[in-house]
Design a protein around this motif. Structure first.
Motif, PDB file in Angstrom:
ATOM      1  N   MET A 111     -36.072  16.381  -4.914  1.00 19.97           N
ATOM      2  CA  MET A 111     -37.157  15.806  -3.888  1.00 19.97           C
ATOM      3  C   MET A 111     -36.293  15.909  -2.770  1.00 19.97           C
ATOM      4  SD  MET A 111     -38.098  12.653  -6.076  1.00 19.97           S
ATOM      5  CE  MET A 111     -36.437  12.092  -6.683  1.00 19.97           C
ATOM      6  N   ASN A 112     -37.110  15.785  -1.690  1.00 18.08           N
ATOM      7  CA  ASN A 112     -36.664  15.657  -0.179  1.00 18.08           C
ATOM      8  C   ASN A 112     -37.323  14.103   0.205  1.00 18.08           C
ATOM      9  OD1 ASN A 112     -36.037  15.997   2.408  1.00 18.08           O
ATOM     10  ND2 ASN A 112     -35.881  18.126   2.347  1.00 18.08           N
ATOM     11  N   VAL A 113     -36.377  13.328   0.277  1.00 18.22           N
ATOM     12  CA  VAL A 113     -36.594  12.167   0.964  1.00 18.22           C
ATOM     13  C   VAL A 113     -36.214  11.690   2.363  1.00 18.22           C
ATOM     14  CG1 VAL A 113     -37.020   9.399   0.742  1.00 18.22           C
ATOM     15  CG2 VAL A 113     -37.305  11.108  -1.168  1.00 18.22           C
ATOM     16  N   SER A 172     -34.797  20.920  14.628  1.00 20.06           N
ATOM     17  CA  SER A 172     -35.207  19.942  13.787  1.00 20.06           C
ATOM     18  C   SER A 172     -34.605  20.569  12.360  1.00 20.06           C
ATOM     19  CB  SER A 172     -36.663  20.174  13.550  1.00 20.06           C
ATOM     20  OG  SER A 172     -37.228  19.781  12.476  1.00 20.06           O
ATOM     21  N   VAL A 173     -34.364  19.848  11.502  1.00 20.53           N
ATOM     22  CA  VAL A 173     -33.509  20.245  10.322  1.00 20.53           C
ATOM     23  C   VAL A 173     -33.769  19.206   9.035  1.00 20.53           C
ATOM     24  CG1 VAL A 173     -31.248  18.931  10.871  1.00 20.53           C
ATOM     25  CG2 VAL A 173     -31.436  20.768   9.130  1.00 20.53           C
ATOM     26  N   GLY A 174     -33.774  19.650   7.880  1.00 18.81           N
ATOM     27  CA  GLY A 174     -33.617  18.853   6.727  1.00 18.81           C
ATOM     28  C   GLY A 174     -34.991  18.736   5.825  1.00 18.81           C
ATOM     29  N   VAL A 210     -36.423  24.441  17.943  1.00 19.11           N
ATOM     30  CA  VAL A 210     -35.841  25.205  16.783  1.00 19.11           C
ATOM     31  C   VAL A 210     -35.822  24.858  15.492  1.00 19.11           C
ATOM     32  CG1 VAL A 210     -34.518  26.765  18.039  1.00 19.11           C
ATOM     33  CG2 VAL A 210     -33.350  24.828  17.520  1.00 19.11           C
ATOM     34  N   ASP A 211     -36.810  24.933  14.702  1.00 22.15           N
ATOM     35  CA  ASP A 211     -36.828  24.538  13.291  1.00 22.15           C
ATOM     36  C   ASP A 211     -35.904  25.252  12.202  1.00 22.15           C
ATOM     37  OD1 ASP A 211     -37.720  23.651  10.635  1.00 22.15           O
ATOM     38  OD2 ASP A 211     -39.543  24.594  10.780  1.00 22.15           O
ATOM     39  N   THR A 212     -34.695  24.628  12.104  1.00 21.93           N
ATOM     40  CA  THR A 212     -33.810  25.365  11.169  1.00 21.93           C
ATOM     41  C   THR A 212     -33.801  25.286   9.862  1.00 21.93           C
ATOM     42  OG1 THR A 212     -32.436  23.687  11.714  1.00 21.93           O
ATOM     43  CG2 THR A 212     -32.440  25.231  13.411  1.00 21.93           C
ATOM     44  N   TRP A 213     -33.949  26.165   9.192  1.00 24.40           N
ATOM     45  CA  TRP A 213     -34.165  26.231   7.596  1.00 24.40           C
ATOM     46  C   TRP A 213     -32.531  26.700   7.227  1.00 24.40           C
ATOM     47  CZ3 TRP A 213     -32.679  29.454   3.610  1.00 24.40           C
ATOM     48  CH2 TRP A 213     -32.796  29.062   2.386  1.00 24.40           C
ATOM     49  N   TRP A 214     -32.169  25.608   6.349  1.00 25.12           N
ATOM     50  CA  TRP A 214     -30.676  26.076   5.626  1.00 25.12           C
ATOM     51  C   TRP A 214     -30.457  24.817   4.576  1.00 25.12           C
ATOM     52  CZ3 TRP A 214     -25.817  23.486   6.929  1.00 25.12           C
ATOM     53  CH2 TRP A 214     -25.878  22.545   7.781  1.00 25.12           C
ATOM     54  N   GLN A 215     -29.363  25.118   3.809  1.00 26.63           N
ATOM     55  CA  GLN A 215     -29.018  24.251   2.789  1.00 26.63           C
ATOM     56  C   GLN A 215     -27.487  23.881   2.792  1.00 26.63           C
ATOM     57  OE1 GLN A 215     -30.367  27.099  -0.328  1.00 26.63           O
ATOM     58  NE2 GLN A 215     -31.873  25.435  -0.851  1.00 26.63           N
ATOM     59  N   HIS A 271     -33.148  13.785   3.141  1.00 23.00           N
ATOM     60  CA  HIS A 271     -32.186  13.577   1.992  1.00 23.00           C
ATOM     61  C   HIS A 271     -32.529  14.421   0.589  1.00 23.00           C
ATOM     62  CE1 HIS A 271     -30.189  11.204   4.826  1.00 23.00           C
ATOM     63  NE2 HIS A 271     -31.029  10.422   4.679  1.00 23.00           N
ATOM     64  N   ARG A 272     -31.843  14.846   0.075  1.00 19.61           N
ATOM     65  CA  ARG A 272     -31.924  15.569  -1.376  1.00 19.61           C
ATOM     66  C   ARG A 272     -31.654  14.768  -2.390  1.00 19.61           C
ATOM     67  NH1 ARG A 272     -29.376  21.543  -1.404  1.00 19.61           N
ATOM     68  NH2 ARG A 272     -29.397  21.475  -3.674  1.00 19.61           N
ATOM     69  N   LEU A 273     -32.473  14.548  -3.279  1.00 16.92           N
ATOM     70  CA  LEU A 273     -32.204  13.629  -4.682  1.00 16.92           C
ATOM     71  C   LEU A 273     -32.757  14.356  -5.608  1.00 16.92           C
ATOM     72  CD1 LEU A 273     -33.964  10.450  -2.827  1.00 16.92           C
ATOM     73  CD2 LEU A 273     -31.335  10.993  -3.401  1.00 16.92           C
ATOM     74  N   GLY A 275     -40.928  23.558   0.749  1.00 16.96           N
ATOM     75  CA  GLY A 275     -40.455  22.587   0.199  1.00 16.96           C
ATOM     76  C   GLY A 275     -39.974  23.055  -1.240  1.00 16.96           C
ATOM     77  N   ARG A 276     -39.466  22.296  -2.118  1.00 16.90           N
ATOM     78  CA  ARG A 276     -38.641  22.655  -3.504  1.00 16.90           C
ATOM     79  C   ARG A 276     -39.490  22.943  -4.417  1.00 16.90           C
ATOM     80  NH1 ARG A 276     -33.048  23.258  -2.557  1.00 16.90           N
ATOM     81  NH2 ARG A 276     -33.143  23.257  -4.613  1.00 16.90           N
ATOM     82  N   VAL A 277     -39.268  23.939  -5.170  1.00 17.13           N
ATOM     83  CA  VAL A 277     -40.041  24.162  -6.390  1.00 17.13           C
ATOM     84  C   VAL A 277     -39.386  23.949  -7.430  1.00 17.13           C
ATOM     85  CG1 VAL A 277     -41.105  26.490  -5.205  1.00 17.13           C
ATOM     86  CG2 VAL A 277     -38.882  26.712  -6.434  1.00 17.13           C
ATOM     87  N   GLY A 308     -34.566  27.856  -4.051  1.00 12.16           N
ATOM     88  CA  GLY A 308     -35.025  26.610  -4.701  1.00 12.16           C
ATOM     89  C   GLY A 308     -36.279  26.248  -4.228  1.00 12.16           C
ATOM     90  N   ASP A 309     -36.585  26.988  -2.933  1.00  4.64           N
ATOM     91  CA  ASP A 309     -37.652  26.760  -1.965  1.00  4.64           C
ATOM     92  C   ASP A 309     -38.922  27.601  -2.133  1.00  4.64           C
ATOM     93  OD1 ASP A 309     -36.888  24.107  -0.734  1.00  4.64           O
ATOM     94  OD2 ASP A 309     -35.573  25.291   0.446  1.00  4.64           O
ATOM     95  N   GLY A 310     -40.073  26.838  -2.047  1.00  2.59           N
ATOM     96  CA  GLY A 310     -41.123  27.742  -1.998  1.00  2.59           C
ATOM     97  C   GLY A 310     -41.524  27.971  -0.239  1.00  2.59           C
TER      98      GLY A 310
HETATM   99  C1  WTA Z   1     -35.057  21.592   2.966  1.00  3.95           C
HETATM  100  C2  WTA Z   1     -29.644  20.243   4.694  1.00  3.95           C
HETATM  101  C3  WTA Z   1     -38.261  23.139   5.545  1.00  3.95           C
HETATM  102  C4  WTA Z   1     -35.063  22.655   2.006  1.00  3.95           C
HETATM  103  C5  WTA Z   1     -29.626  21.267   5.850  1.00  3.95           C
HETATM  104  C6  WTA Z   1     -33.795  22.883   1.485  1.00  3.95           C
HETATM  105  C7  WTA Z   1     -36.172  22.519   4.925  1.00  3.95           C
HETATM  106  C8  WTA Z   1     -33.310  21.474   1.499  1.00  3.95           C
HETATM  107  C9  WTA Z   1     -35.496  22.692   6.360  1.00  3.95           C
HETATM  108  C10 WTA Z   1     -31.553  21.734   1.823  1.00  3.95           C
HETATM  109  C11 WTA Z   1     -36.526  23.186   7.058  1.00  3.95           C
HETATM  110  C12 WTA Z   1     -33.939  22.176   5.064  1.00  3.95           C
HETATM  111  N1  WTA Z   1     -37.762  23.302   6.685  1.00  3.95           N
HETATM  112  N2  WTA Z   1     -37.337  22.636   4.731  1.00  3.95           N
HETATM  113  N3  WTA Z   1     -36.054  23.513   8.434  1.00  3.95           N
HETATM  114  N4  WTA Z   1     -34.292  22.373   6.244  1.00  3.95           N
HETATM  115  N5  WTA Z   1     -35.091  21.908   4.311  1.00  3.95           N
HETATM  116  O1  WTA Z   1     -28.764  20.785   1.141  1.00  3.95           O
HETATM  117  O2  WTA Z   1     -36.005  22.065   0.783  1.00  3.95           O
HETATM  118  O3  WTA Z   1     -29.328  18.468   2.351  1.00  3.95           O
HETATM  119  O4  WTA Z   1     -33.602  23.399   0.212  1.00  3.95           O
HETATM  120  O5  WTA Z   1     -29.319  20.721   3.398  1.00  3.95           O
HETATM  121  O6  WTA Z   1     -33.736  20.770   2.598  1.00  3.95           O
HETATM  122  O7  WTA Z   1     -31.090  20.193   1.759  1.00  3.95           O
HETATM  123  P1  WTA Z   1     -29.642  19.840   2.345  1.00  3.95           P
END
Ligand code: WTA
Length: 659
Positions: A531-533, A394-396, A419-424, A536-538, A525-527, A510-512
């Protein structure tokens, strides 16, 4: 952080379900628990080991040069070609007949499987054709395409030539494309006549034509446009600029000698929304980026290239498509599915049909998609055999525990780790994630930084918060796939990411986030004003600028309101310019016009769910818009007693929205 996030968090933190890794997976896992300690003990040594999974023309002399922080250099002195690593070396190793891409077009039965040997020919041909069009090492090439194999081929051909690509999501408008072409001064654009979207051809080339005219009027000339014929729809044609793919690439030689580039040679620029109106061009370079994407794809999906079939549903127009469709999986020699269309075309079970047909084992998608499938009901996936699946990603955006559990239970048959993957975009590859063969997963938590990565949750002063508390998510150590700068704007790079915790030298994401009682990380989510719609980052500011560029709008404020389906939704408040409004013009008409305007300026993904016409915007005494109040209104929350609000404008505003 808002009260609402606190409330969500309280629910999340009482989550006590745990899912142990399946014994079979744990027994043969690519990465095991000892990797954490090993990486901690010798971080650079750990990354050097990961870089060894690539084939270097010249080996590096130094793993990391951080002497000019935050400008990093990784694998200093090394030379490498990214396309060679993703394609040729697999052919040389005798795996040329292995399928690299099972491409599935949206129209049923429109499919094509491409082996690594075939991919090598295609990439070589495209590299030759681009060279003929005047592309040289260092030139920028924009790619504006649907999800067809030629998009991947074009990216790899650019990488092969050392010509940084900038892929612009096909859903962005001509205006958004033009601003990106100008910002990176793209010499050539690769596009197609169109692509298939929900059963119908949808045009792309006209937007390129319009963007080209626009950039020309601003003094930037796009020299050539290379066009793939996908749908066969009519296109306007300018012989001095436009070139058909089938008349150039497909006629070019399949022999191409690649060159090795410096490890720090620019690989690509990916534009992403920031807190100001102007998108930022995130620069990734070659050796470190490829190391990060290949390592994480191998570790987090437990990729066994000989037997796995991997599928990531992202679009190549986003960073996920770059790292986890193109560079990571191909560098690892994986076999993957690439799908052109939408999840529900021609039928709602299309994705599950594809998983069944190709025996997909590793699957990577976004929470928004999972939530929409939950709504449709489990009968649809239940009608297919999904037993091949063994890891789900899962991502995004944050994945809510209900969606996580449904994903694991219904799609994963209660056996697959999620796998809940956090990245940017900026981090280039996954930073925080469970490891499928090691971690006992908690629904909703991204858990811990992966081996090699340092992450923390800190307070305003940059001090790590105790377990059970929240704060800002930071990365504490440099990592190979980190962004190198913002294209053409080193100051903005330093300012955006490195000034907030300059004293500690931390990267500010930039995330809390919060740490639970065990110290595991929950990303909230973002601080900032991003926005995250639907993943998608907006940028709120970018949409505000689009709105005020319309003659009827005097002022606007945009907020991201919580939305059960899309995570957040764009809600706009506008003050109209009375002088521009015709007598008797209905509000609904104006709102329609404004929504169309945002679509044209940015693209359909930025279209506000709601636009409220208001006489005033609530502001603090210092003139700052009270976004929290706007969010409350947009989320239709009970505003409680507002009589204490000092600002008469705020009171008038509230009266106008409550009527
Ligand atoms: C959010 C996408 C929670 C977060 C890969 C980050 C997430 C932004 C997660 C980046 C997750 C991405 N859990 N939030 N697993 N993955 N985010 O640059 O706010 O399009 O800063 O990259 O998405 O978005 P970007």
């Amino acid at each position: 952080m808002s009260d609402q996030t606190d409330e969500t968090l309280a629910n999340l933190l009482s989550e006590d379900r745990r899912f142990e890794p399946p014994a079979e997976l744990a027994a043969h896992a690519n990465l095991t628990a000892d990797a954490y300690a090993a990486a901690e003990k010798d971080r650079e040594g750990f990354w050097a080991e990961q870089a060894e999974r690539l084939t270097w023309a010249t080996k590096w002399d130094q793993v990391l040069d951080w002497s000019d922080a935050p400008f990093a250099k990784w694998f200093v002195g090394g030379t490498i070609n990214a396309a060679y690593n993703c394609v040729d070396r697999h052919v040389e190793a005798g795996r040329g007949d292995k399928v690299a891409i099972h491409w599935v077009g949206e129209p049923a039965d429109d499919k094509r499987s491409i082996t690594y040997a075939e991919l090598q020919d295609l990439v070589s041909q495209a590299a030759n054709a681009l060279t003929d069009l005047g592309v040289a090492t260092g030139d920028r090439v924009a790619i504006y395409m649907p999800m067809i194999p030629e998009a991947v081929v074009a990216m790899l051909a650019c990488a092969r030539l050392g010509a940084p690509h900038t892929v612009v999501f096909g859903g962005f408008s001509a205006d958004a494309l033009a601003s990106r072409l100008e910002d990176c001064q793209a010499k050539v654009v690769v596009t197609s006549d169109g692509g298939y979207r929900r059963g119908a051809p949808s045009a792309l080339k006209p937007a390129v034509d319009e963007a080209r005219t626009k950039t020309a009027s601003n003094g930037h000339r796009v020299e050539k446009v290379l066009v793939v014929r996908r749908t066969g729809q009519d296109v306007a044609w300018d012989d001095s600029v436009d070139v058909w793919w089938h008349e150039s690439v497909e006629k070019a030689s399949t022999q191409h000698t690649h060159e090795a580039f410096d490890s720090e040679h620019p690989l690509y620029v990916m534009y992403t929304s920031g807190t100001t109106g102007k998108p930022k061009g995130i620069l990734h370079t070659t050796g470190g980026y490829l190391t990060g994407s290949a390592y994480t794809h191998w570790a987090i999906f437990d990729l066994k290239p000989e037997t796995d079939v991997y599928w990531c549903t992202a679009d190549i127009g986003w960073v996920t498509g770059h790292s986890y469709i193109v560079y990571g999986p191909l560098a690892n020699g994986a076999t993957q599915v690439l799908y052109e269309g939408t999840p529900d075309s021609p039928e709602r079970g299309r994705w599950w049909q594809i998983i069944e047909e190709y025996g997909v084992t590793l699957f990577y998608t976004a929470p928004t998609a999972i939530r929409s499938f939950m709504k449709q009901g489990r009968e649809i996936p239940d009608a297919r055999d999904l037993s091949s699946l063994r890891v789900l990603g899962s991502v995004g955006e944050p994945i809510n525990p209900e969606a996580y559990v449904w994903y694991r239970h219904v799609i994963g048959g209660d056996e697959t780790p999620v796998v809940d993957t956090w990245w940017q975009t900026e981090t280039g590859s996954v930073m925080i994630s469970p490891l499928p063969g090691v971690t006992a997963g908690k629904p909703g938590s991204a858990m811990t930084p992966i081996p090699g990565v340092g992450a923390e949750v800190v307070d305003d002063e940059g001090r790590p918060v105790p377990n059970g508390s929240g704060g800002y998510l930071v990365l504490t150590q440099p990592w190979p796939s980190m962004l190198r700068t913002i294209w053409g704007d080193d100051e903005r790079f330093k300012d955006t990411y490195w000034s907030r915790f300059a004293k500690q030298g931390y990267y500010f994401a930039g995330d809390g986030a919060k740490k639970d009682a065990d110290g595991d990380i929950w990303v909230l989510g973002r601080v900032d004003d991003v926005m995250n719609v639907s993943g998608h980052r907006l940028s709120t500011t970018e949409i505000e600028s689009a709105l005020v560029s319309h003659p009827k709008v005097a002022e606007s404020a945009v907020v991201g309101a919580t939305d059960a389906d899309t995570g957040q939704a764009v809600c706009a408040f506008v003050i109209l310019r009375d002088s521009a409004i015709a007598e008797g013009e209905a509000d609904e008409e104006i709102v329609k016009e404004l929504r169309a305007h945002v679509r044209k300026e940015i693209g359909p993904i930025a279209t506000p769910r709601e636009i409220m016409i208001v006489p005033e915007l609530p502001k603090t005494r210092s003139g700052k818009i009270m976004r929290r109040l706007l969010r409350d209104v947009a989320e239709k929350r009970d505003l409680g007693d507002t009589s204490t609000l000092a600002d008469p404008a705020a009171i008038e505003f509230l009266k106008s929205v409550s009527s």
